[in-house]
Design a protein around this motif. Structure first.
Motif, PDB file in Angstrom:
ATOM      1  N   LYS A  58       0.816  -1.222   0.000  1.00 18.48           N
ATOM      2  CA  LYS A  58       0.000   0.000   0.000  1.00 18.48           C
ATOM      3  C   LYS A  58       0.842   1.262   0.000  1.00 18.48           C
ATOM      4  CE  LYS A  58      -4.008  -2.245   2.107  1.00 18.48           C
ATOM      5  NZ  LYS A  58      -4.839  -2.416   3.318  1.00 18.48           N
ATOM      6  N   SER A  59       1.961   1.259   0.713  1.00 21.85           N
ATOM      7  CA  SER A  59       2.818   2.440   0.719  1.00 21.85           C
ATOM      8  C   SER A  59       3.422   2.667  -0.663  1.00 21.85           C
ATOM      9  CB  SER A  59       3.917   2.311   1.777  1.00 21.85           C
ATOM     10  OG  SER A  59       4.793   1.236   1.494  1.00 21.85           O
ATOM     11  N   ALA A  60       3.774   1.590  -1.353  1.00 22.93           N
ATOM     12  CA  ALA A  60       4.326   1.716  -2.705  1.00 22.93           C
ATOM     13  C   ALA A  60       3.326   2.366  -3.639  1.00 22.93           C
ATOM     14  CB  ALA A  60       4.729   0.343  -3.232  1.00 22.93           C
ATOM     15  N   HIS A  61       2.100   1.888  -3.588  1.00 22.57           N
ATOM     16  CA  HIS A  61       1.055   2.449  -4.458  1.00 22.57           C
ATOM     17  C   HIS A  61       0.799   3.919  -4.132  1.00 22.57           C
ATOM     18  CE1 HIS A  61      -2.585   2.564  -6.907  1.00 22.57           C
ATOM     19  NE2 HIS A  61      -3.190   3.140  -5.893  1.00 22.57           N
ATOM     20  N   HIS A  62       0.692   4.238  -2.849  1.00 20.55           N
ATOM     21  CA  HIS A  62       0.391   5.608  -2.437  1.00 20.55           C
ATOM     22  C   HIS A  62       1.520   6.551  -2.852  1.00 20.55           C
ATOM     23  CE1 HIS A  62      -2.245   8.124   0.171  1.00 20.55           C
ATOM     24  NE2 HIS A  62      -1.155   8.891   0.211  1.00 20.55           N
ATOM     25  N   CYS A  63       2.743   6.115  -2.665  1.00 20.62           N
ATOM     26  CA  CYS A  63       3.895   6.941  -3.004  1.00 20.62           C
ATOM     27  C   CYS A  63       3.946   7.252  -4.496  1.00 20.62           C
ATOM     28  CB  CYS A  63       5.176   6.246  -2.571  1.00 20.62           C
ATOM     29  SG  CYS A  63       6.690   7.044  -3.112  1.00 20.62           S
TER      30      CYS A  63
END
Length: 443
Positions: free
Chosen positions: A375-380
């Protein structure tokens, strides 16, 4: 194009042999390297910029660089592809010999014995863990993503926006995503932490070595009663091995489980033949005449025989060589804001290594789990490629799957949401299910 814009384009193109900082250009323009070195002007709504050509850098410049080849890198790559911004623009720099994969499998299905259908690559490359396309090496080639395998970054210069790899390559980046993850905490070498037969699990090579040991093992000692310890011990049961878990706490999974919940799981393991030694510390690991590990010696002087030892005592974020970007002193890791931006413009951090604002608990946290990595990868990347300004509002989520090998008398999967805070209320008796709710002071 107006005459003013033409003049602006000419000025910027004539400076193509210089090295620009992205912050020196207007927010609606970007330079992008094409073909034989000509830089062209491209209108962009994004707030980040690639850099101009410079003959002093190997293989030309990279518009986007991801450092690290784990879960977060794979999911970031997928998001770049979804936005049509990967082809010829994205470079992944990894110490691994293979593309990003779903790391949780290494302590679960990968450790099953050969006759019980163990997981193997390419079966669990990202992003199959979330139901996505399997991103094999061919997938990266087809999508125009450059991957530098077995060539980790060893030096970083934020002023010149350059990275140096172990092979000596010097890369110039426009935007940088740090996705270096964590490394396993290790026992000191002086107490036997590097003896043959002592294993740590962080990558597929580690798992391969452990599988080889399990194939000839008779007595296994697992040090640590957390994630790694519990999953590895369950897998060892699939090999019908004499297995002992040693840890210093009063019960397993102390960060998540209540004593009551832990007791139920400990009983499940004991039914599978696992022995527990609680409240114990390791004095040293002993070696046999062949130089391999032969025992675990405890602080109280007792000795536990073992021909294979797996150490699962936690992990620490890999911040080197990016310490200058800003390390959080309390939780470790590279500190970022709610959009995963570091204090240095154009540099982001995601996954295990990111120390981010955990909004629902109003604190800075690091989360070492695949769900956050995804999720952090997608958000970033959404932040980097679009005008997204929505803060990352994450609900901590953890899970584990144990005893899932063929022939197991009981396969178990647990999920945990939120934080271990408040008064615990338990529902059910683990026959077959149990649930625990934590109620805060506000009810």
């Amino acid at each position: 194009m107006t005459s003013a814009l033409r003049r602006k384009a000419a000025q910027m193109a004539s400076a193509a042999t210089q090295c620009f900082s992205y912050s020196s250009l207007p927010a609606t323009w970007a330079l992008r390297q094409r073909g034989g070195g000509a830089s062209v002007l491209r209108l962009s709504s994004r707030r980040t910029f690639s850099v101009s050509a410079a003959a002093g850098f190997d293989n030309q410049n990279r518009e986007y660089v991801i450092v690290g080849g784990g879960n977060a890198a794979g999911y970031a790559a997928r998001t770049f592809v979804e936005h049509g911004m990967a082809d010829g623009r994205l470079c992944i720099v990894s110490k691994e010999p293979v593309p990003p994969y779903e790391r949780p499998a290494l302590t679960k299905g990968y450790l099953f014995p050969p006759d019980k259908k163990p997981a193997r690559l390419p079966g669990f490359h990202t992003c199959v863990g979330s139901g996505g396309q399997r991103q094999t090496a061919e997938w990266y080639k087809e999508n125009g993503i450059e991957v530098l395998y077995e060539d980790p970054v060893v030096a970083f210069d934020g002023k010149t926006q350059t990275l140096k790899t172990s092979s000596g390559k010097v890369l110039k980046y426009g935007s940088l995503i740090i996705s270096t993850g964590c490394e396993a905490s290790r026992l000191p070498e002086k107490i036997g932490g590097k003896l043959p037969g002592v294993h740590y699990i962080r990558d597929v090579a580690d798992a391969d070595a452990l599988v080889s040991s399990l194939g000839s093992a008779k007595k296994v000692v697992v040090i640590g009663g957390g994630y790694i310890g519990m999953e590895v011990a369950a897998a060892a049961c699939g090999w019908n091995l004499d297995t002992t878990i040693i840890f210093p706490e009063d019960h397993i999974m102390p960060r998540l489980f209540t004593p009551s919940l832990a007791k139920k799981y400990e009983e499940l393991y004991q039914q599978n033949g696992v022995k527990f030694i609680k409240g114990a510390l390791i004095e040293k690991l002993g070696a046999g005449s062949d130089g391999r590990v032969s025992s675990a010696v405890l602080k109280d002087g007792s000795v536990v025989e073992a021909d294979t030892v797996i150490v699962g005592i936690g992990a620490k974020p890999v911040v080197s060589p990016f310490e200058a970007v800003g390390v959080n002193p309390k939780v470790g890791g590279i500190e970022v804001d709610s959009l995963f931006r570091t204090s240095v413009p154009g540099i982001f951090a995601i996954g295990d290594v990111a120390a981010f604002p955990l909004k629902m608990y109003n604190r800075i946290a690091r989360v070492e789990h695949v769900d956050h990595a995804r999720k952090s990868a997608h958000h970033c990347v959404e932040t980097l490629l679009t005008s997204q300004t929505k803060a990352y509002d994450y609900l901590p989520y953890f899970y584990s799957r144990v005893f899932e090998y063929e022939g197991s008398s009981r396969k178990v999967w647990w999920q945990f949401y939120g934080d271990n805070v408040g008064e615990a209320v338990e529902v059910g008796n683990f026959d077959p299910k149990v649930a625990t709710f934590w109620i805060d002071s506000a009810g």
